[in-house]
Design a protein around this motif. Structure first.
Motif, PDB file in Angstrom:
ATOM      1  N   ASN A 175       0.846  -1.262  -0.043  1.00  0.00           N
ATOM      2  CA  ASN A 175      -0.008   0.120   0.108  1.00  0.00           C
ATOM      3  C   ASN A 175       0.832   1.480  -0.066  1.00  0.00           C
ATOM      4  O   ASN A 175       0.375   2.260  -0.199  1.00  0.00           O
ATOM      5  N   GLN A 176       2.274   1.064   0.212  1.00  0.00           N
ATOM      6  CA  GLN A 176       3.158   2.243   0.156  1.00  0.00           C
ATOM      7  C   GLN A 176       4.288   1.984  -0.143  1.00  0.00           C
ATOM      8  O   GLN A 176       4.891   0.807   0.330  1.00  0.00           O
ATOM      9  N   TYR A 177       5.154   2.602  -0.524  1.00  0.00           N
ATOM     10  CA  TYR A 177       6.593   2.482  -1.082  1.00  0.00           C
ATOM     11  C   TYR A 177       7.204   2.653   0.269  1.00  0.00           C
ATOM     12  O   TYR A 177       7.157   3.615   0.994  1.00  0.00           O
ATOM     13  N   PRO A 178       8.516   1.867   0.512  1.00  0.00           N
ATOM     14  CA  PRO A 178       9.477   2.205   1.511  1.00  0.00           C
ATOM     15  C   PRO A 178      10.190   3.388   1.230  1.00  0.00           C
ATOM     16  O   PRO A 178      10.339   3.946  -0.039  1.00  0.00           O
ATOM     17  N   SER A 179      10.467   4.405   2.301  1.00  0.00           N
ATOM     18  CA  SER A 179      11.268   5.373   1.893  1.00  0.00           C
ATOM     19  C   SER A 179      12.673   5.003   1.562  1.00  0.00           C
ATOM     20  O   SER A 179      13.142   3.619   1.628  1.00  0.00           O
ATOM     21  N   PHE A 180      13.551   5.809   0.873  1.00  0.00           N
ATOM     22  CA  PHE A 180      14.842   5.647   0.615  1.00  0.00           C
ATOM     23  C   PHE A 180      15.560   4.945   1.634  1.00  0.00           C
ATOM     24  O   PHE A 180      16.483   3.950   1.837  1.00  0.00           O
ATOM     25  N   ASN A 181      15.422   5.823   2.885  1.00  0.00           N
ATOM     26  CA  ASN A 181      15.954   5.325   4.185  1.00  0.00           C
ATOM     27  C   ASN A 181      15.817   4.076   4.725  1.00  0.00           C
ATOM     28  O   ASN A 181      16.740   3.076   4.854  1.00  0.00           O
ATOM     29  N   THR A 182      14.308   3.594   4.605  1.00  0.00           N
ATOM     30  CA  THR A 182      14.021   2.640   4.821  1.00  0.00           C
ATOM     31  C   THR A 182      14.296   1.270   3.949  1.00  0.00           C
ATOM     32  O   THR A 182      14.799   0.290   4.289  1.00  0.00           O
ATOM     33  N   LEU A 183      14.428   1.531   2.885  1.00  0.00           N
ATOM     34  CA  LEU A 183      14.901   0.604   1.575  1.00  0.00           C
ATOM     35  C   LEU A 183      16.307   0.296   2.030  1.00  0.00           C
ATOM     36  O   LEU A 183      16.823  -0.803   1.903  1.00  0.00           O
ATOM     37  N   HIS A 184      17.003   1.359   2.290  1.00  0.00           N
ATOM     38  CA  HIS A 184      18.437   1.333   2.351  1.00  0.00           C
ATOM     39  C   HIS A 184      18.602   0.265   3.817  1.00  0.00           C
ATOM     40  O   HIS A 184      19.817  -0.747   3.903  1.00  0.00           O
ATOM     41  N   GLU A 185      17.725   0.486   4.672  1.00  0.00           N
ATOM     42  CA  GLU A 185      18.216  -0.344   6.168  1.00  0.00           C
ATOM     43  C   GLU A 185      17.708  -1.670   5.751  1.00  0.00           C
ATOM     44  O   GLU A 185      18.249  -2.573   6.477  1.00  0.00           O
ATOM     45  N   ILE A 186      16.677  -1.986   4.962  1.00  0.00           N
ATOM     46  CA  ILE A 186      16.132  -3.204   4.637  1.00  0.00           C
ATOM     47  C   ILE A 186      17.304  -4.028   3.955  1.00  0.00           C
ATOM     48  O   ILE A 186      17.624  -5.048   4.212  1.00  0.00           O
ATOM     49  N   ALA A 187      17.830  -3.249   2.779  1.00  0.00           N
ATOM     50  CA  ALA A 187      18.777  -4.062   2.099  1.00  0.00           C
ATOM     51  C   ALA A 187      20.171  -4.447   2.969  1.00  0.00           C
ATOM     52  O   ALA A 187      20.569  -5.576   2.789  1.00  0.00           O
ATOM     53  N   ARG A 188      20.494  -3.369   3.676  1.00  0.00           N
ATOM     54  CA  ARG A 188      21.702  -3.909   4.548  1.00  0.00           C
ATOM     55  C   ARG A 188      21.330  -4.949   5.612  1.00  0.00           C
ATOM     56  O   ARG A 188      22.167  -5.702   5.880  1.00  0.00           O
ATOM     57  N   TYR A 189      20.257  -4.715   6.085  1.00  0.00           N
ATOM     58  CA  TYR A 189      19.929  -5.860   7.335  1.00  0.00           C
ATOM     59  C   TYR A 189      19.964  -7.144   6.558  1.00  0.00           C
ATOM     60  O   TYR A 189      20.520  -8.233   7.193  1.00  0.00           O
ATOM     61  N   TYR A 190      19.316  -7.384   5.546  1.00  0.00           N
ATOM     62  CA  TYR A 190      19.043  -8.791   4.693  1.00  0.00           C
ATOM     63  C   TYR A 190      20.286  -9.170   3.810  1.00  0.00           C
ATOM     64  O   TYR A 190      20.301  -9.995   2.953  1.00  0.00           O
ATOM     65  N   SER A 191      21.263  -7.991   3.576  1.00  0.00           N
ATOM     66  CA  SER A 191      22.266  -8.324   2.641  1.00  0.00           C
ATOM     67  C   SER A 191      21.596  -8.362   1.327  1.00  0.00           C
ATOM     68  O   SER A 191      22.290  -9.145   0.496  1.00  0.00           O
ATOM     69  N   LYS A 192      21.045  -7.670   0.923  1.00  0.00           N
ATOM     70  CA  LYS A 192      20.357  -7.604  -0.418  1.00  0.00           C
ATOM     71  C   LYS A 192      20.615  -6.439  -1.237  1.00  0.00           C
ATOM     72  O   LYS A 192      21.188  -5.496  -0.439  1.00  0.00           O
ATOM     73  N   THR A 193      20.693  -6.396  -2.531  1.00  0.00           N
ATOM     74  CA  THR A 193      20.827  -5.313  -3.294  1.00  0.00           C
ATOM     75  C   THR A 193      19.398  -4.439  -3.457  1.00  0.00           C
ATOM     76  O   THR A 193      18.454  -5.130  -3.508  1.00  0.00           O
ATOM     77  N   TYR A 194      19.708  -3.097  -3.762  1.00  0.00           N
ATOM     78  CA  TYR A 194      18.605  -2.220  -4.078  1.00  0.00           C
ATOM     79  C   TYR A 194      17.878  -2.881  -5.308  1.00  0.00           C
ATOM     80  O   TYR A 194      16.643  -3.028  -5.309  1.00  0.00           O
ATOM     81  N   ASP A 195      18.690  -3.498  -6.084  1.00  0.00           N
ATOM     82  CA  ASP A 195      17.839  -4.041  -7.536  1.00  0.00           C
ATOM     83  C   ASP A 195      17.191  -4.975  -7.254  1.00  0.00           C
ATOM     84  O   ASP A 195      15.781  -5.080  -7.595  1.00  0.00           O
ATOM     85  N   TRP A 196      17.517  -6.036  -6.273  1.00  0.00           N
ATOM     86  CA  TRP A 196      16.681  -6.981  -6.046  1.00  0.00           C
ATOM     87  C   TRP A 196      15.470  -6.685  -5.401  1.00  0.00           C
ATOM     88  O   TRP A 196      14.357  -7.161  -5.331  1.00  0.00           O
ATOM     89  N   LEU A 197      15.488  -5.769  -4.428  1.00  0.00           N
ATOM     90  CA  LEU A 197      14.399  -5.203  -3.465  1.00  0.00           C
ATOM     91  C   LEU A 197      13.340  -4.646  -4.326  1.00  0.00           C
ATOM     92  O   LEU A 197      12.152  -5.021  -4.430  1.00  0.00           O
ATOM     93  N   LEU A 198      13.968  -3.805  -5.262  1.00  0.00           N
ATOM     94  CA  LEU A 198      12.989  -3.041  -6.173  1.00  0.00           C
ATOM     95  C   LEU A 198      12.457  -3.767  -7.282  1.00  0.00           C
ATOM     96  O   LEU A 198      11.265  -3.625  -7.758  1.00  0.00           O
ATOM     97  N   HIS A 199      13.244  -4.623  -7.969  1.00  0.00           N
ATOM     98  CA  HIS A 199      12.908  -5.496  -9.158  1.00  0.00           C
ATOM     99  C   HIS A 199      12.715  -6.813  -9.100  1.00  0.00           C
ATOM    100  O   HIS A 199      12.315  -7.643 -10.128  1.00  0.00           O
ATOM    101  N   GLY A 200      13.406  -7.374  -8.276  1.00  0.00           N
ATOM    102  CA  GLY A 200      13.443  -8.746  -8.152  1.00  0.00           C
ATOM    103  C   GLY A 200      14.492  -9.554  -8.811  1.00  0.00           C
ATOM    104  O   GLY A 200      14.222 -10.748  -9.345  1.00  0.00           O
ATOM    105  N   ASP A 201      15.280  -8.818  -9.469  1.00  0.00           N
ATOM    106  CA  ASP A 201      16.407  -9.336 -10.204  1.00  0.00           C
ATOM    107  C   ASP A 201      16.835 -10.543  -9.540  1.00  0.00           C
ATOM    108  O   ASP A 201      17.456 -10.400  -8.435  1.00  0.00           O
ATOM    109  N   SER A 202      17.323 -11.612 -10.315  1.00  0.00           N
ATOM    110  CA  SER A 202      17.603 -12.819  -9.708  1.00  0.00           C
ATOM    111  C   SER A 202      19.243 -12.817  -9.528  1.00  0.00           C
ATOM    112  O   SER A 202      19.649 -13.578  -8.686  1.00  0.00           O
ATOM    113  N   ALA A 203      19.766 -11.856 -10.062  1.00  0.00           N
ATOM    114  CA  ALA A 203      21.330 -11.541 -10.066  1.00  0.00           C
ATOM    115  C   ALA A 203      21.595 -10.859  -8.519  1.00  0.00           C
ATOM    116  O   ALA A 203      21.895  -9.785  -8.784  1.00  0.00           O
TER     117      ALA A 203
END
Length: 122
Positions: free
Chosen positions: A46-74
């Motif tokens: 229902n809402q996009y994560p803010s850049f800061n939230t996205l950054h923290e999620i990516a860091r916490y789970y050791s994921k890339t922004y690309d994967w979080l935003l687009h689901g890229d398999s790489a």
């Protein structure tokens, strides 16, 4: 009109990370400094994560922004370890250079002190 970035798909990926890690929404919301209901809205799409939230999620789970935003398999490209190795090598070289500079500075200071001491003796 279709959205370029689907809030629902981003939310599903974020939820999948949390569920696969066996964590509660309240726990992750606390880490992100969000209310649980705000975090829930992100997972529901229902809402996009803010850049800061996205950054923290990516860091916490050791994921890339690309994967979080687009689901890229790489998630981690094969060159990622090589890049990390290169960065570490650069840092090591910078540290060695810094250490050498400090040693030279110390040598110069000792030389100045010795000159000052000799001039006081004469």
């Amino acid at each position: 009109m279709q959205e370029i970035l689907s809030k629902k798909e981003i939310g599903e990926r974020i939820k999948e990370l949390r569920v696969n890690s066996g964590l509660s929404q309240a726990f992750i919301a606390n880490i992100l400094s969000l209310s649980r209901s705000n975090y829930s809205q992100i997972e529901l799409g229902n809402q996009y994560p803010s850049f800061n939230t996205l950054h923290e999620i990516a860091r916490y789970y050791s994921k890339t922004y690309d994967w979080l935003l687009h689901g890229d398999s790489a998630e981690q490209t094969p060159e990622a370890p090589a890049k990390i190795s290169l960065i570490l090598s650069d840092l090591e070289n910078a540290f060695k250079s810094f250490t050498n500079s400090l040693k030279k500075l110390e040598h110069e200071l000792n030389h100045i002190r010795a000159k000052k001491y000799k001039s006081k003796l004469h």
